[in-house]
Scaffold this active site. Structure first.
Site, PDB file in Angstrom:
ATOM      1  CE  LYS A 132      54.674  57.273  -1.603  1.00 17.33           C
ATOM      2  NZ  LYS A 132      55.441  56.205  -2.572  1.00 17.33           N
ATOM      3  CE  LYS A 147      75.458  48.003   0.917  1.00 19.97           C
ATOM      4  NZ  LYS A 147      76.647  47.311  -0.104  1.00 19.97           N
ATOM      5  CD  GLN A 150      72.976  53.622  -2.382  1.00 15.65           C
ATOM      6  OE1 GLN A 150      72.180  54.259  -3.033  1.00 15.65           O
ATOM      7  NE2 GLN A 150      73.160  52.432  -3.140  1.00 15.65           N
ATOM      8  CG  HIS A 155      67.360  58.328   0.534  1.00 19.22           C
ATOM      9  ND1 HIS A 155      66.902  56.975   0.047  1.00 19.22           N
ATOM     10  CD2 HIS A 155      67.438  58.101   1.735  1.00 19.22           C
ATOM     11  CE1 HIS A 155      66.500  56.519   0.808  1.00 19.22           C
ATOM     12  NE2 HIS A 155      66.671  57.051   1.968  1.00 19.22           N
ATOM     13  CG  HIS A 158      61.633  60.941  -3.178  1.00 22.04           C
ATOM     14  ND1 HIS A 158      60.500  61.624  -3.643  1.00 22.04           N
ATOM     15  CD2 HIS A 158      61.516  59.713  -3.751  1.00 22.04           C
ATOM     16  CE1 HIS A 158      59.752  60.830  -4.436  1.00 22.04           C
ATOM     17  NE2 HIS A 158      60.213  59.498  -4.404  1.00 22.04           N
ATOM     18  CE  LYS A 212      71.142  50.892  -9.140  1.00 21.55           C
ATOM     19  NZ  LYS A 212      72.331  50.713  -8.395  1.00 21.55           N
TER      20      LYS A 212
END
Length: 275
Positions: A132, A147, A150, A155, A158, A212
């Site tokens: 992790k 990016k 994203q 994101h 988490h 996906k």
């Protein structure tokens, strides 16, 4: 009960006191087997990593604003397929250790002994925790490749919270009910990083990556399984800390909400807008 705590009930029913004792132990006692392991012995190293992570998210996009995206094709290929191998290894270790130890899916206390199987389970829990920390690299790659779309709340939330959840897990309960989370998540990450690895090979692979959206469904399924499993254990007479179960339950519910919203916005709402 083999928790290393200076708490010895006298002439009382130990079954009645299990949960109370475990709550006290979780607050004051660490797993003596893992308390001196790297990145476990103190929260300070992990806290520093977390602080650097937040600074990177804040400063990184600004530093890249006037620069060209970094070409990380080979790095991403090596990274993603390495993570596939690591996830597959952890899935095997979680499965083999729990099977040989005859773990129960309904109620499994932590084995705090230093038996070979108990230590094997503790080690794979540590590897899962370290994985992790490694996965924070996902965010670095997004920033370097510009990016920034994203870098969503889902994101960052988490990735940032998983490292602390598993620091607590390895520090206090390296095994027991925790094994199912690691087992399922490792399997999901085999599929996930396989997808990312294939995508990193180039645009010519996209026609093979039609699945996906099913990655998100797979992630949601794992959270539902963990929620049901933890809910049962929370109300069962099981020798596992209620405090840990409550944290896991709250966390898995939050991820269900966030991933369900992501799925709706990415696939259902987007399709409706196109029509």
């Amino acid at each position: 009960m083999e928790v290393m705590c200076h708490y010895f009930p006298n002439k009382l029913n130990i079954n009645v006191l299990h949960k109370h004792v475990h709550f006290r132990c979780l607050c004051h006692c660490s797993d003596k087997r893992t308390e001196n392991w790297p990145l476990v012995y103190s929260p300070v190293p992990l806290g520093c990593i977390f602080l650097c992570y937040l600074i990177m998210i804040r400063v990184g996009p600004r530093l890249m604003a006037e620069r060209q995206p970094v070409n990380l094709k080979m790095v991403l290929i090596v990274y993603n397929f390495t993570m596939v191998c690591l996830s597959a290894y952890m899935f095997y270790e979680f499965t083999a250790s729990s099977w040989l130890e005859r773990y129960s899916l309904l109620c499994q206390p932590v084995d705090y002994s230093e038996s070979p199987l108990a230590m094997r389970m503790a080690r794979v829990c540590w590897w899962f925790y370290v994985s992790k920390v490694i996965e924070l690299s996902d965010t670095i790659f997004f920033i370097l490749r510009k990016k920034n779309n994203q870098l969503t709340f889902l994101h960052v939330y988490h990735h940032a919270t998983m490292i602390f959840n598993w620091w607590v897990g390895v520090k206090y309960v390296a095994g027991g009910q925790s094994f199912l989370i690691g087992l399922i998540n490792s399997l999901v990450h085999v599929v996930m990083y396989l997808y990312y690895g294939l995508a990193a090979l180039g645009p010519h692979m996209m026609k093979y990556l039609w699945w996906k959206r099913y990655l998100t469904i797979l992630q949601l399924v794992q959270f539902f399984i963990v929620t049901i499993h933890t809910s049962y254990n929370l109300y069962a007479d099981c020798d596992f800390p209620d405090a840990m179960n409550m944290v896991v339950l709250a966390y898995s519910l939050s991820l269900i909400i966030l991933f369900a919203n992501f799925y709706y916005q990415s696939y259902l709402h987007a399709t409706t807008k196109k029509k």
